[in-house]
Structure formats: C-alpha cells, structure tokens
Scaffold this active site. Structure first.
Site, short mmCIF file in Angstrom:
data_model
loop_
_atom_site.label_atom_id
_atom_site.label_comp_id
_atom_site.label_asym_id
_atom_site.label_seq_id
_atom_site.Cartn_x
_atom_site.Cartn_y
_atom_site.Cartn_z
NE ARG A 44 77.61 6.22 193.70
CZ ARG A 44 77.97 7.40 193.18
NH1 ARG A 44 78.35 7.50 191.94
NH2 ARG A 44 77.95 8.48 193.94
CG HIS A 67 73.27 8.00 192.87
ND1 HIS A 67 73.40 7.36 194.08
CD2 HIS A 67 71.94 8.19 192.69
CE1 HIS A 67 72.20 7.18 194.61
NE2 HIS A 67 71.30 7.66 193.79
CE1 TYR A 103 79.78 12.27 192.73
CE2 TYR A 103 78.16 13.25 191.24
CZ TYR A 103 78.64 12.16 191.93
OH TYR A 103 77.99 10.95 191.84
#
Ligand code: TPP
Ligand code: MG
Length: 378
Positions: free
Chosen positions: A265, A269, A278
């Site tokens: 991805r 998100h 992160y």
C-alpha cells in the site's frame, strides 16, 4: 534453545518482468481488447483514488480509503472470474466495479452519500455495494466477509449452481478468527471459494512480521487442506493466472484455494492515517518504483497494444468523466429523509412514523432560516 532455521520465503510467482517482457510459455495470452480494458480500469482506479483523497482533504467528502499500488490485485482477480461469480471484497478493490461496468460517477455518488448513492447514504464512503454485479457490500469490521463468502459458496453448491465466490481480504484479516473459521469450513466441505489475500505488508501501522510468525500467508493453506500459491501482486497477469486456475478448480468441484498476492500500500491506510509516522520513506519509495500500472503498460507496449496517443486520450476521457462526476455529485441533494426509515419494515411502525414527522418539522424550521447557525442534516 536456538529456533529452527526456516527457509527463505518462496519467491512470488510472476509473469511480467519489470521491463514488460514475459518468459516463453508463461503468458496467459489474453486478447488485446481484454488487456486494454484491464489497463483502462487500472488507470481509472488510480485517478479515482487520487481525486478521492483530494476531495476528502478539501472537506467535500468525509472519508476516503484508497488502493494505490494494489490495482493489479483486484483487476487480475476480477478478470479471472465470470461476471456471475460473487465478490466478497475488502475496501481495496474498486477496480472490480469498474471492470464490471459500474460508472465512475456512481462510485462518486457513493462517496458523497447523496440521493443517487446506491447505498442511500447509509455506508461509509468507499464501502460500495452493487447487487447487480454480484459485489457484496464492503464491511468495516475486517475479515467478516471471508465467512460470508464461504456461506455463499456453500449455497451455490446446494443450489447446484456452478458460480464461484471470491473472498478478498488483507494480511491483517488473516489474524482474525473469521479467517480460520472460513478456511477450515471451506477445506472440509470443499466450498467453491477463492481466498485472495492482498498482502500489502501493513495493517494500518502493524507490519507483517508483527502480524504473523508464518513465513508466508500462502503456506497457511496447507493446514486447511487446500492449495496455496504466492504471486507477485503488482503483476496483473500473475494474479489473473492464479485466480483463474483457482476458480477453474473450484468450478470443477475440487474445492477452495488460497492466493496470496504480495503487494504494497503506497499511500496511507486511509484519509484518517499518516503513514509517515510508522514506516520509512525509503520503503515506500522502493515499492512506488514497482508500480503495477507502469509494469503492465510496458507489457502492453511490447504486445503492440499501447501507444502514447492512446494513453493520452484515455487519460483525457477519464479526467473528464471524473470532473463531470464530481460536478454532478455536488448538484445532487442528500437522500430524502424517508430513506432513514425505509427498507426495513413492510409497513412503517408508528414510532418511526412519528420520528419521521418530527424530523420533517425540524427540516422545515432549518430551511426557513429561523436558526441560520444550523445546517440540515445536522
Ligand atoms: C474487527 C476489526 N478490527 C479492527 C479494525 C480496524 N481496522 C480497520 S482496517 C485495519 C487493518 C486491516 O489490515 P489488512 O487486513 O492488512 O488490510 P489492509 O488495510 O492492509 O488492506 C484495522 C485494524 C476493524 N475495522 N475491524
Ligand atoms: Mg494489509
């Protein structure tokens, strides 16, 4: 005690090399018109995703969840199925809808939740549902669709239909109990299901090694008594071939299969996430360079099915379709108040009728401008 040495995870199977070439005997041989239809849907999806995220950032829609970098998974899988096969999707395959003929405009109406939204504004943006193309409503709770897909597969068997069901989910979904229940049941009863795991290596901020101790997702199939295959999820023909073989197997009555499509991805998100907090930018850049659309484009060029002028007009047409769709959504009113209480009871119970009347009164009050600080709906 030193842990036992494990073999390196199996290389994912690929068809298209990074330069667009294909090894002899590997090409599934799709006709040029099919290839162009798939490519168009992948580009349309990319443009939709870019526009969707900016619409959210501009405050024009409330939420967006995109699949940039994963377009090959949904496209390859959908094209491998028959139009009457069922899809129980996760939120990362709008490309399936475009391939099954749903116009971009309709997807935008769903994101706006307006009067022309097929879900009547009841779902979150991007949580599509299109009964007419066997696309079952996307659920927010992850992995719930995996069991539902097995149930639908069993129903098809009992009714002696030869339809196949695709259960699509992420790597995070495999840690849910629902995954185990579905895989176990399907393995025992030979449900005609293709399990497609779009392993994008992250479940929001949880990386794959914290998700599972398993070497790959594909190996999990073995314990459930079904074949598992690991393919390059950025290679649309590799996904196509694996899902086609799995669907053929299911249709012959030989039971389910698991296809792990290894992908990434490249965006956050969702519009509520900041992935820079992160994961390292270098990792994202590395995967961006493995763009599934660019790889497929190179293949098309080698097959003589792509020219620069075709690409230009394709993109111009899609940009217009998107702009017209957004303009139409912004002229479309919200769903009527009645839709709040419809589709549940044969006859509207008294308490709901009363509440609807109250709402109508309130709507009139706001529209009359008595209280200009409050827009309606609240
Ligand atoms: C049962 C459940 N738990 C947690 C969440 C919150 N949540 C939404 S998406 C997501 C990550 C899913 O990751 P994955 O299955 O890998 O799919 P991806 O988003 O990477 O496509 C989580 C934890 C949820 N929606 N449902
Ligand atoms: Mg994931």
């Amino acid at each position: 005690m030193t842990p036992p040495k494990t073999a390196a995870p199996a290389e994912p199977q690929a068809v298209i090399a990074p330069d667009g070439s294909v090894r002899a005997g590997e090409d599934p041989g799709l006709p040029p018109d099919d290839l162009k239809t798939i490519y168009r849907a992948m580009v349309a999806t990319r443009l939709l995703e870019e526009r969707g995220m900016s619409l959210q950032r501009q405050g024009r829609i409330g939420f967006y969840i995109g699949c940039i970098g994963q377009e090959a998974c949904g496209a390859g899988a959908t094209w491998a199925l028959r139009p009457d096969d069922w899809l129980f999707p996760s939120y990362r395959m709008p490309v399936a809808l475009l391939l099954r003929g749903i116009p971009i405009r309709d997807l935008l109406h769903e994101c706006y939740g307006d009067a022309k939204d097929s879900s009547k504004g009841r779902q979150m943006p991007c949580h599509y549902s299109y009964r007419q193309v066997q696309f079952v409503s996307i659920s927010s709770p992850i992995a719930t669709q995996i069991i539902q897909a097995v149930g639908a597969g069993m129903a098809a068997r009992i009714r002696k239909e030869d339809t196949v069901v695709l259960a699509d989910f992420g790597d995070g979904g495999t840690s849910e109990g629902d995954f185990h229940t579905a895989m176990n049941f399907a393995g025992v009863f030979k449900a005609p299901v293709v399990f497609l795991c779009q392993n994008n290596q992250w479940a929001i901020s949880c990386p794959l090694p914290k998700q599972t101790g398993s070497e790959t997702i594909a190996v999990k199939a073995r314990a459930y008594g079904m074949p598992g295959v690991r393919v390059d999820g950025n290679d649309v023909l590799a996904v196509y071939r694996a899902v086609r073989d799995a669907a053929d197997r299911a249709r012959r009555g030989e039971g389910p299969s698991l296809v792990e499509a290894l992908t990434y991805r490249v965006g956050p998100h969702s519009s509520s996430d900041d992935d820079k907090r992160y994961r390292p930018a270098a990792e994202v850049a590395e995967w961006k360079a493995r763009d599934p659309i660019e790889r497929f484009r190179k293949y098309l060029e080698k097959r003589g099915a792509w020219t620069e002028s075709w690409e230009k007009s394709l993109r111009e047409n899609l940009a217009k379709e998107l702009a017209d769709g957004v303009a139409e959504c912004e002229k479309t009113p919200p769903p009527p108040l009645e839709s709040l209480v419809g589709d549940v009871f044969g006859g509207l119970p008294a308490h709901l009728r009363e509440q609807l009347e109250e709402l109508r009164e309130e709507q009139k009050e706001h529209e009359s401008g008595k209280d200009p600080t409050m827009a309606f709906p609240l």
